[in-house]
Design a protein around this motif. Sequence first.
Motif, short mmCIF file in Angstrom:
data_model
loop_
_atom_site.label_atom_id
_atom_site.label_comp_id
_atom_site.label_asym_id
_atom_site.label_seq_id
_atom_site.Cartn_x
_atom_site.Cartn_y
_atom_site.Cartn_z
N GLY A 92 0.84 -1.19 0.00
CA GLY A 92 0.00 0.00 0.00
C GLY A 92 0.88 1.24 0.00
N GLU A 93 0.29 2.37 -0.32
CA GLU A 93 1.09 3.59 -0.51
C GLU A 93 1.76 4.06 0.78
N LEU A 94 1.02 4.12 1.88
CA LEU A 94 1.62 4.59 3.14
C LEU A 94 2.72 3.65 3.63
N GLU A 95 2.45 2.35 3.58
CA GLU A 95 3.45 1.39 4.02
C GLU A 95 4.66 1.39 3.10
N THR A 96 4.42 1.56 1.80
CA THR A 96 5.52 1.62 0.83
C THR A 96 6.42 2.82 1.13
N THR A 97 5.80 3.97 1.39
CA THR A 97 6.57 5.17 1.72
C THR A 97 7.43 4.94 2.95
N GLN A 98 6.84 4.35 3.98
CA GLN A 98 7.58 4.12 5.22
C GLN A 98 8.71 3.11 5.03
N LEU A 99 8.44 2.02 4.32
CA LEU A 99 9.47 1.01 4.07
C LEU A 99 10.63 1.59 3.26
N LEU A 100 10.31 2.39 2.24
CA LEU A 100 11.34 3.01 1.41
C LEU A 100 12.16 4.01 2.22
N ALA A 101 11.48 4.85 3.00
CA ALA A 101 12.18 5.85 3.82
C ALA A 101 13.10 5.19 4.84
N ASP A 102 12.61 4.14 5.50
CA ASP A 102 13.42 3.43 6.48
C ASP A 102 14.64 2.76 5.84
N ALA A 103 14.42 2.14 4.68
CA ALA A 103 15.52 1.47 3.98
C ALA A 103 16.58 2.48 3.54
N GLN A 107 20.50 2.63 4.81
CA GLN A 107 21.59 2.59 3.83
C GLN A 107 22.49 3.81 3.98
N ALA A 108 21.90 4.99 4.16
CA ALA A 108 22.69 6.22 4.30
C ALA A 108 23.55 6.16 5.56
N ARG A 109 22.97 5.69 6.65
CA ARG A 109 23.75 5.54 7.91
C ARG A 109 24.89 4.55 7.74
N ALA A 110 24.61 3.44 7.08
CA ALA A 110 25.63 2.41 6.89
C ALA A 110 26.80 2.94 6.06
N ASP A 111 26.52 3.83 5.14
CA ASP A 111 27.57 4.38 4.28
C ASP A 111 28.16 5.69 4.82
N GLY A 112 27.72 6.09 6.01
CA GLY A 112 28.26 7.31 6.62
C GLY A 112 27.74 8.59 6.00
N TYR A 113 26.61 8.52 5.36
CA TYR A 113 26.00 9.69 4.71
C TYR A 113 25.13 10.41 5.74
N VAL A 114 25.78 11.01 6.75
CA VAL A 114 25.07 11.64 7.86
C VAL A 114 25.57 13.06 8.07
N THR A 115 24.76 13.87 8.77
CA THR A 115 25.14 15.24 9.11
C THR A 115 26.11 15.20 10.29
N PRO A 116 26.76 16.30 10.59
CA PRO A 116 27.66 16.33 11.76
C PRO A 116 26.95 15.98 13.07
N SER A 117 25.64 16.24 13.15
CA SER A 117 24.89 15.91 14.36
C SER A 117 24.47 14.43 14.42
N GLY A 118 24.76 13.67 13.35
CA GLY A 118 24.45 12.25 13.34
C GLY A 118 23.16 11.86 12.65
N ARG A 119 22.40 12.84 12.16
CA ARG A 119 21.16 12.52 11.42
C ARG A 119 21.50 12.15 9.98
N THR A 120 20.69 11.30 9.40
CA THR A 120 20.90 10.94 8.00
C THR A 120 20.67 12.15 7.10
N ARG A 121 21.49 12.28 6.07
CA ARG A 121 21.36 13.42 5.16
C ARG A 121 20.29 13.19 4.09
N LEU A 122 19.88 11.96 3.89
CA LEU A 122 18.92 11.64 2.83
C LEU A 122 17.55 11.36 3.41
N LEU A 123 16.54 11.99 2.83
CA LEU A 123 15.16 11.79 3.25
C LEU A 123 14.27 11.59 2.04
#
Length: 158
Positions: A92-103, A107-123
Amino acid sequence: MKTGIELVLGFLIALIIYNVLHHFLVTLPNKRHQRHVRGLVDQEVNKTLTTLQDPTGQLVVGELERAKVLDEVWGRGIMVFEYRCVLQQHPGELETTQLLADALKRQARADGYVTPSGRTRLLVTDCWINQDQLSFDVVDLANRATQEYVTDLHRLDK
């Protein structure tokens, strides 16, 4: 009469010089930077979609069909990119959005694609399904203009 012609010619020459300088000092460097950022974001999105191609999962996507820079829509400096791919299975659309955003966050955290404060840079800022086509927008929060864009989107959602 001669002074008027000189003023008009001077104005036209100044306008031409301004446009040439703006093109070489602002437009081209911005496009170069945007291509560089898009390459990095494309890699992260491709890796994310690869993890979502497991036929046993809730969300199963096909290969990435198209990626597009949306700077014409939102303005210079906004790092927002639109992606499209075929959906093979989705909850479904809502669940798809959440699954994609979480994935993508994982992935961004695993590759170190984060801000200096530790938040992921990709949304994932927008996600929609049209028949079996998944379209979604991804932002890179590397600059202030993009951060303000995301803040404005959250205000519109409320």
